[in-house]
Design a protein around this motif. Structure first.
Motif, PDB file in Angstrom:
ATOM      1  N   VAL A   1       0.821  -1.237  -0.054  1.00 22.54           N
ATOM      2  CA  VAL A   1       0.170  -0.027  -0.013  1.00 22.54           C
ATOM      3  C   VAL A   1       0.768   1.304  -0.193  1.00 22.54           C
ATOM      4  O   VAL A   1       0.694   2.251  -0.710  1.00 22.54           O
TER       5      VAL A   1
ATOM      6  N   ARG B   1      -7.079   1.768   9.130  1.00 24.03           N
ATOM      7  CA  ARG B   1      -6.598   2.566   8.100  1.00 24.03           C
ATOM      8  C   ARG B   1      -7.299   2.206   6.640  1.00 24.03           C
ATOM      9  O   ARG B   1      -7.315   1.050   6.336  1.00 24.03           O
TER      10      ARG B   1
ATOM     11  N   GLY C   1      -6.427   6.587  -5.490  1.00 22.26           N
ATOM     12  CA  GLY C   1      -5.959   8.018  -5.345  1.00 22.26           C
ATOM     13  C   GLY C   1      -6.206   8.882  -6.711  1.00 22.26           C
ATOM     14  O   GLY C   1      -6.980   8.322  -7.670  1.00 22.26           O
TER      15      GLY C   1
ATOM     16  N   CYS D   1      -8.076   2.322   2.771  1.00 20.88           N
ATOM     17  CA  CYS D   1      -7.437   2.548   1.501  1.00 20.88           C
ATOM     18  C   CYS D   1      -8.446   2.870   0.295  1.00 20.88           C
ATOM     19  O   CYS D   1      -9.541   1.941   0.279  1.00 20.88           O
TER      20      CYS D   1
ATOM     21  N   GLU E   1       0.793   4.157  -2.592  1.00 22.08           N
ATOM     22  CA  GLU E   1       0.425   5.520  -1.980  1.00 22.08           C
ATOM     23  C   GLU E   1       1.279   6.377  -2.702  1.00 22.08           C
ATOM     24  O   GLU E   1       1.078   7.686  -3.050  1.00 22.08           O
ATOM     25  N   GLN E   2       2.720   5.969  -2.448  1.00 20.90           N
ATOM     26  CA  GLN E   2       4.060   6.778  -3.010  1.00 20.90           C
ATOM     27  C   GLN E   2       3.671   7.145  -4.622  1.00 20.90           C
ATOM     28  O   GLN E   2       4.030   8.488  -5.073  1.00 20.90           O
TER      29      GLN E   2
ATOM     30  N   VAL F   1      -2.917   5.289  -4.704  1.00 21.98           N
ATOM     31  CA  VAL F   1      -3.986   5.028  -3.732  1.00 21.98           C
ATOM     32  C   VAL F   1      -3.708   6.190  -2.394  1.00 21.98           C
ATOM     33  O   VAL F   1      -2.688   6.643  -2.287  1.00 21.98           O
ATOM     34  N   VAL F   2      -4.726   6.547  -1.610  1.00 16.10           N
ATOM     35  CA  VAL F   2      -4.679   7.343  -0.674  1.00 16.10           C
ATOM     36  C   VAL F   2      -5.152   6.522   0.310  1.00 16.10           C
ATOM     37  O   VAL F   2      -6.145   5.540   0.384  1.00 16.10           O
ATOM     38  N   THR F   3      -4.839   6.811   1.658  1.00 16.34           N
ATOM     39  CA  THR F   3      -5.372   6.170   2.817  1.00 16.34           C
ATOM     40  C   THR F   3      -5.613   7.005   3.971  1.00 16.34           C
ATOM     41  O   THR F   3      -4.836   8.131   3.820  1.00 16.34           O
ATOM     42  N   GLU F   4      -6.497   6.517   4.882  1.00 18.21           N
ATOM     43  CA  GLU F   4      -6.831   7.536   5.726  1.00 18.21           C
ATOM     44  C   GLU F   4      -7.112   6.638   7.296  1.00 18.21           C
ATOM     45  O   GLU F   4      -7.659   5.707   6.981  1.00 18.21           O
TER      46      GLU F   4
END
Lengths: 121, 121
Positions: free
Chosen positions: A53, A71, A76, A73, A57-58, A62-65
Motif C-alpha cells: 500500500v 486505515r 488516489g 485505502c 500511495e507513493q 492510492v490514498v489512505t486515511e
DNA sequence: TAAATACTGAACCATATGGTTCAGCATCTC
DNA sequence: GAGATGCTGAACCATATGGTTCAGTATTTA
C-alpha cells in the motif's frame, strides 16, 4: 519538470510491476478496504500488505486515511493518464517503425523482381 | 495462462519503470542501434547498457541480433497491447468508482437540504 | 600480424524489493 | 480495566537492480 514527470513514471510503472499491487488496485476499484481486508484477501501479513500500500500511495495510485484504529485505502488521484499516453505514443512509434520496415522489405522485393534471377544464389 | 500473462505484465511494467530503458525504447523507435550506440547516447558503460537491453529483451520489447562483432537492437514484437488494455480498464474502473462517490456525495447533500438547518452545529 | 573495436562475463558494490517475525501501541468491546 | 483488534516499526532475510571495473574473446581494419 521533466525530471518530475520521469520520476512519476518510474514510480507508477514500478507500482504496476507487481501482481499483488495490480490486484489491490482492482480490488479498490470495487470497494475501499482496510489493510486487514487486503492482507486477508491476498494472503499475506499486515506488514507485507502495508508495504505494498505504501508503494501504491507513493505513486499516487492510492490514498489512505486512518480513523480510529483502522486505515482505509481507496483509489488516489493518479489515473495513469500520462502513463497511458506514453504507451500510446510508443505504440504509434512502433507501428511507424514497422511500416517503414515493410516499405524497405517491399522495396527490396521490388528490386529483386526487377533485377531478375541473376542475383539468386 | 493467467499466470503467464501476469508474469508478462510484471516484466513489461518493470522494464518501463526505468528512465534509461524508456529512453532506449524511444531511441529504437527512431532507428535500430548497437549496444555501443546506446551506451554512448545514455552515457554509461557497455556492460551497463547491455543489462538494460537484457531486461527489455526479456520483456519482449526489444530483440537483438549479433552479426560480426556488433549486436544490433531493434524493437521487439511486444507492442504493450495488453498493458495498454490493463491501464484502460483501470481507468474505467477509476471513473466508475468516482462517479459512484459523486452519487453518494450528491445523496448526502440532498438529504442535508431536505433535513434543513436543525442538523447544523 | 598488430592494433583497434565491440561485445561479454565475472566479480563487486550499494541500495531496493518483497516478504517475514516479533514487540509494541492505540482503540474498541465487553 | 482486560482482552481482542488493527496497525506500526524495527530487524532480518534472500534476492533483484542498476551500476561499476577488469579481464577476457572475437572480429575488423590497417
Amino acid at each position: 519538470m521533466v525530471q518530475h514527470l520521469q520520476a512519476h513514471f518510474d514510480a507508477a510503472f514500478a507500482a504496476l510491476s507487481d501482481v499483488t499491487r495490480r490486484g489491490v488496485l482492482e480490488q479498490l476499484g470495487r470497494a475501499d478496504a482496510s489493510i486487514t481486508n487486503l492482507a486477508e484477501r491476498f494472503e499475506m501479513t499486515l506488514t507485507g500488505m502495508k508495504k505494498h500500500v505504501g508503494v501504491l500511495e507513493q505513486a499516487g495510485l492510492v490514498v489512505t486515511e486512518k480513523v480510529g484504529r483502522v486505515r482505509t485505502c481507496r483509489l488516489g488521484r493518479c489515473r495513469l493518464a500520462e502513463e497511458a499516453a506514453w504507451i500510446e505514443r510508443y505504440r504509434r512509434l512502433w507501428e511507424a517503425r514497422f511500416d517503414e520496415l515493410d516499405t524497405v522489405v517491399e522495396e527490396l522485393t521490388r528490386k529483386e523482381k526487377a533485377h531478375g534471377r541473376k542475383r539468386r544464389q
